[in-house]
Design an enzyme around this catalytic site. Sequence first.
Site, mmCIF file in Angstrom:
data_model
loop_
_atom_site.group_PDB
_atom_site.id
_atom_site.type_symbol
_atom_site.label_atom_id
_atom_site.label_comp_id
_atom_site.label_asym_id
_atom_site.label_seq_id
_atom_site.Cartn_x
_atom_site.Cartn_y
_atom_site.Cartn_z
ATOM 1 N N ASP A 198 -12.169 -23.744 -2.641
ATOM 2 C CA ASP A 198 -13.591 -23.772 -2.935
ATOM 3 C C ASP A 198 -13.863 -23.643 -4.436
ATOM 4 O OD1 ASP A 198 -16.359 -23.542 -1.835
ATOM 5 O OD2 ASP A 198 -16.301 -21.635 -2.905
ATOM 6 N N GLU A 240 -12.223 -28.553 -4.283
ATOM 7 C CA GLU A 240 -13.619 -28.956 -4.371
ATOM 8 C C GLU A 240 -14.046 -28.868 -5.826
ATOM 9 O OE1 GLU A 240 -16.637 -26.209 -3.782
ATOM 10 O OE2 GLU A 240 -18.088 -27.625 -2.997
#
Length: 531
Positions: A198, A240
């Site tokens: 993330d 990401e």
Amino acid sequence: MSWHMNAVFYELYVRAFADGNADGHGDFIGLRQKLDYLQWLGIDCIWLLPIFPSPLKDDGYDVASYLGIHPDYGLLEDFMMTVDEIHRRDMRILVELIPNHTSDQHPWFVEARRSRQSPMRDFYVWSDSPEKYKDARIIFIDTEQSNWAYDAVSGQYYWHRFFSSQPDLNYDNPAVQRAMQDVMQFWLELGVDGFRVDAVPYLFERDGTNCENLPETHDYLKRLRAFMDEHYPGTIMLSEANQWPKDTLPYFGDGDEVHMNFHFPLMPRLYMALARQDRRDVVDVLAQTPQLPPNCQWATFLRNHDELTLEMVTEDDRQFMWETYAPEPAQRINLGIRRRLAPLMNNDRRKIALMHSMLLTLPGAPVLYYGDEIGMGDDVSLPDRNGVRTPMQWDDGLNAGFSTAPTGKLYAPMIADPVFGYQKVNVAAQQADPNSLLHTVRHLIHSRKQQAALVQGALEWLDDLPPQALCFWRKGDGQHFLALHNLSDTPLTIELPAPSATLTDALNPEAKVTQSLTLPPYGYRWLSQQA
Ligand code: NOJ
């Protein structure tokens, strides 16, 4: 070649998928019961949204413990059984690694904020003034005014790139770096095949920079990668980094950093191309997309659990996208659109299938979002991004077959409107109907796997065709593949660029391939040629 190069990924929210213990929340018992479905669909790798203990102010991206399972989902043993069951079906599993921030309920932060002398203080980023790092943009512009939040307990500001309830960890502290590697090891020991990592651009902060993509971040990610390669070969990181292609490239290093990164700029351009009936936005962004080092792959997608982000388009294009796809203010959030694929396509089956066809034939490994394979709808009356995280619609029975709990106990209301409601849109009905969207998507997925050129084959556009023709070759691995897409609402006739006798229809081998082909409005064809 490593498995991730040509895997089909499926992003799934455990809470939303299937409730096995009738408490209104999806869980691992429920997920295990649905693995046969995912295998049938042709999924190679399941990516689970956060499964960790969390106060759920950011649906689990606010982690309160990295080394456990949220009690709603079951026990750690449940997770381990699920991993085994996934592997038994020859599928793989990615979990989230959320290195950038924790919840403010995480014991590290609770301890750190206790006093400036706390031994954990240095796990987070503190300042006496909110003026530091002021060149860093605010990401959640709808809810946050600053990247600093004042902590009245200890009388200093702490740094946060997302919600103020998510303090950023301090990667200048070697203990934090080690702790996150330990987290990684914990899950790898439990058998996961890797991580969706993330928010990677924001790990470090430096004055005078925008605090994104810093060299220190790359060094750290390379160390995590070396650790994985040494101890857990074959496991991957899918990061990401919502960045331009040129800024994303460094995340692949020389093939020694992450294995995959999402192609964020491509995604909105697929929607733009369709709305404008013009391929050029897609051609341009792929022309700007650099070649990746060996064994690296883009992860491509149409939708995910967040808003359809418009961070990577120009201001004009953003306005165009909003006006076209999110005319109601409630459909917008931050710099994006909080709607699902099917509503974005006005529930036009032709367009939904066309988007899937582009996703499954353009470069990259495709990531599907749960529910989009049946054309699920959304609910913009729910706050934040919750409207695209509603329960999976399995059948037309009680609670759509998602849960046997009393309806009032469901974690979120079912979609029940006349167009997208579960009475109409559900897995069982579509499995029973060979002409359903679900069967189309499944057929595209399985057909993709027969086409070696789609893994890494070079992309060659058919430039001479009119703008509404998004047509290209993929060439490689002893095979040529020709994808034809009609972005317009009128039929499109195409003269094939190779003798028709050399081409076979890759979706329907019986279909005749004529030298001059007419695609219906929003139609597509897949043709393959032995090289
Ligand atoms: C990215 C995740 O995709 C999103 O859902 C989350 O809100 C932010 N990271 C912050 O954790």
